[in-house]
Motif scaffolding. Structure first.
Motif, short mmCIF file in Angstrom:
data_model
loop_
_atom_site.label_atom_id
_atom_site.label_comp_id
_atom_site.label_asym_id
_atom_site.label_seq_id
_atom_site.Cartn_x
_atom_site.Cartn_y
_atom_site.Cartn_z
N LEU A 129 0.81 -1.21 0.00
CA LEU A 129 0.00 0.00 0.00
C LEU A 129 0.85 1.26 0.00
N PHE A 130 1.95 1.25 0.74
CA PHE A 130 2.81 2.42 0.82
C PHE A 130 3.79 2.49 -0.35
N PHE A 131 4.24 1.32 -0.80
CA PHE A 131 5.29 1.30 -1.83
C PHE A 131 4.80 1.85 -3.16
N LEU A 132 3.61 1.43 -3.60
CA LEU A 132 3.16 1.83 -4.93
C LEU A 132 2.98 3.35 -5.07
N PRO A 133 2.34 4.04 -4.10
CA PRO A 133 2.26 5.50 -4.21
C PRO A 133 3.64 6.16 -4.20
N TRP A 134 4.54 5.64 -3.34
CA TRP A 134 5.90 6.21 -3.32
C TRP A 134 6.56 6.04 -4.69
N TRP A 135 6.43 4.86 -5.26
CA TRP A 135 7.04 4.60 -6.56
C TRP A 135 6.45 5.52 -7.63
N THR A 136 5.14 5.67 -7.63
CA THR A 136 4.47 6.50 -8.63
C THR A 136 4.88 7.96 -8.51
#
Length: 413
Positions: free
Chosen positions: A46-53
């Protein structure tokens, strides 16, 4: 190998309780560890994908921006589980719960729109549109859309619910009760954010509908009656001509379910704890029955379980029945028993899109009027309040006014 006869086993060769408990404890511990690992994995995604984007998908921000964003997301991820435990564990610290719940809502919206942004990014690559700025355009779009939805969603969560009006044709309803107004409240979820003022305005909105019957379909609060005393007090000002009835929801069983039954009785409501009342007008009768939530028995609270037979005991089988059951999925039992109309809440309409698709896996209906079997209809309310994250995205809250009709055409919105 040694064979043991049945008589030897009965004579006492079964494992001692202490040994049995010792073997069970490692299994429970393993399940807890596995459950904890799954939760941490889900949080990481949940946290990784927004950070990556936003910061690492080729956006090519200046290094200080990328570093600051990375540190914020890392700190956010590390602190979040502790806030959840402090806010919703034994301590029930409302300040920690407010921060944790808001974080959960923000990260869910960012995650959802990061997924959609990633799909758009792939389409742009396929169309060869955007060039070197493609990733940055997507990141900015995700941030702007998410921020806009969160601001709007918070406003929707905190506002007094709109009134949804619906006519429901109940064939067995006598002519004397034709036009009966039933106001449905559900999922008020008084909680860590003090909404005593909101609660008072909701009560005023209900009273303006001049109801014959008012129903609270459960999930009254997150917390104990003592914690939420001021927020629940305005429920005592709600008026009705014939009856005000209440059933427990699943969240009451996280706190003090019996305490909430007692509190609602104190406020002038009739707790339908696997029981019923009969209302009459114009020589005709309507049975108002209610059952405990389906989670009641697993809570271990003495005397609490879902008991439809007990709720209907002594009721005239020829009279129409309006059943209040917190969760829509109880409609299977209601239909089998020939209930005329079930009123439920629980789903919040999904609360934050696209969570409604996940709710649909567990419940037969997310919101609205539906038919189940030859006789039974179900009305599922989106609820008046919110659970946890103070946001409602594409799932508006509602106070529902059901007008019961004994004759005429099909139910109309």
């Amino acid at each position: 190998m040694v064979a043991v006869s049945r008589s030897e086993t009965e004579a006492g060769s079964a494992p001692e309780p202490g040994a049995q408990g010792a073997s069970a404890n490692p299994q429970r511990s393993l399940r807890r560890r596995l459950g904890g690992a799954v939760v941490l994995l889900v949080l990481a995604v949940l946290f990784f994908l927004p950070w990556w984007t936003l910061f690492a998908s080729g956006v090519d921000w200046p290094f200080p921006v990328t570093l600051a964003g990375t540190l914020v997301f890392a700190a956010w991820l590390v602190v979040f589980p502790f806030l959840m435990v402090a806010g919703h564990g034994q301590r029930r610290a409302d300040r920690a719960a407010r921060v944790a719940d808001s974080t959960l809502g923000v990260i869910w919206v960012l995650f959802t729109w990061s997924v959609l942004g990633g799909l758009v990014h792939l389409v742009l690559i396929g169309l060869d549109v955007g060039g070197a700025d493609r990733a940055r355009i997507v990141a900015v779009a995700v941030a702007v859309v998410s921020a806009g939805l969160l601001v709007w969603g918070h406003h929707e969560a905190m506002r007094v619910p709109r009134v949804r009006r619906l006519e429901v044709h109940v064939p067995r309803l006598g002519a004397g009760l034709d036009g009966t107004h039933v106001v449905v409240l559900a999922d008020t979820h008084y909680g860590p954010i003090d909404r005593a003022g909101w609660s008072a305005r909701v009560a005023e909105a209900v009273n303006a509908l001049d109801a014959d019957v008012v129903v609270h379909a459960g999930d009254i609060a997150d917390g104990t009656p003592t914690q939420r005393r001021e927020q629940s007090a305005p429920l005592g000002t709600i008026r009705s001509r014939l009856a005000k009835v209440y059933v427990t929801g699943n969240h009451e069983y996280f706190g003090e379910a019996q305490g909430w039954l007692d509190r609602m009785a104190e406020l002038g409501w009739e707790p339908l704890h696997n029981t019923h009342v009969v209302v009459e007008r114009g020589g005709d009768s309507l049975v108002l029955a209610g059952v405990d939530d389906v989670t009641a028995e697993s809570s271990g609270l003495a005397g609490h379980r879902t008991n439809l037979a007990g709720a209907l005991a002594g009721a005239d089988p020829d009279q129409p029945v309006l059943l209040v059951a917190h969760q829509p999925k109880y409609v299977r039992q209601a239909a089998a028993a020939g209930i005329d109309l079930q009123v439920s809440g629980h789903t919040h309409g999904g609360q934050i899109w696209p969570f409604n698709f996940l709710v649909r896996i567990d419940q037969p209906v997310v919101h609205g009027l539906s038919r189940h079997g030859e006789r039974t209809q179900l009305y599922t309310s989106r609820g008046a309040g919110f659970w946890g994250p103070p946001f409602r995205v594409f799932a508006p809250s509602e106070i529902t006014l059901l007008t019961l009709r004994s004759r005429g055409g099909p139910a109309t919105a």
